[in-house]
Scaffold this active site. Sequence first.
Site, short mmCIF file in Angstrom:
data_model
loop_
_atom_site.label_atom_id
_atom_site.label_comp_id
_atom_site.label_asym_id
_atom_site.label_seq_id
_atom_site.Cartn_x
_atom_site.Cartn_y
_atom_site.Cartn_z
CE LYS A 72 26.57 2.12 -14.79
NZ LYS A 72 26.15 1.55 -13.50
CE1 TYR A 132 23.29 -2.61 -15.29
CE2 TYR A 132 23.29 -4.82 -16.21
CZ TYR A 132 23.02 -3.97 -15.17
OH TYR A 132 22.50 -4.46 -14.01
CG ASP A 168 25.16 -3.21 -3.92
OD1 ASP A 168 26.22 -2.66 -4.30
OD2 ASP A 168 24.36 -3.73 -4.71
#
Length: 183
Positions: A72, A132, A168
């Site tokens: 990335k 990204y 998360d």
Amino acid sequence: MNLRQTKISGVVIVERAVFKDHRGAFSRLYCEQELSAVIGERRIVQINHSFTNTKGAVRGMHYQRPPHAEMKLIRCLKGCVWDVAVDLRADSPTFLQWHAEELSAENHKMMVIPEGCAHGFQVLESESELLYLHTAFYQPSSEAGLRYDDPRLAITWPLPVADLSARDQQHALIASDFSGIKL
């Protein structure tokens, strides 16, 4: 573009020249030729954008397992974030170590995160946006993550965590027998 290697092999900070005049500013976001030392034969196949409202929010720590591991390149377009890479590569001398860098619209830095490293960030300014660039397509079956507060990582977040997604929150702590990702 100036490439600065961090203590984690392959985690590179890209510092870009910004040309300013009375109209504003211009900078190059991506140049295959200048980034060839980092990118190698990889291709950028997907570009994503995130917008985060809340100062203190944490996104991550995300990665894709092989065979869909990805590199990335992360750039902050608006606001400011504390961007973190964690080395998960088996047999790496920096296994389970992390590197963080402040990325902002003002400093124009970009962080390169290689395959086998997890990525996450904390928003330091409300309404921050990230771009990204990915070298692999998103593959839900290869998706994985780490807890942002895993004691084995001991990541130092600059602000109290103000917001975290349900996904998360569900990441497990790193198992004691975890020996890393084999690429």
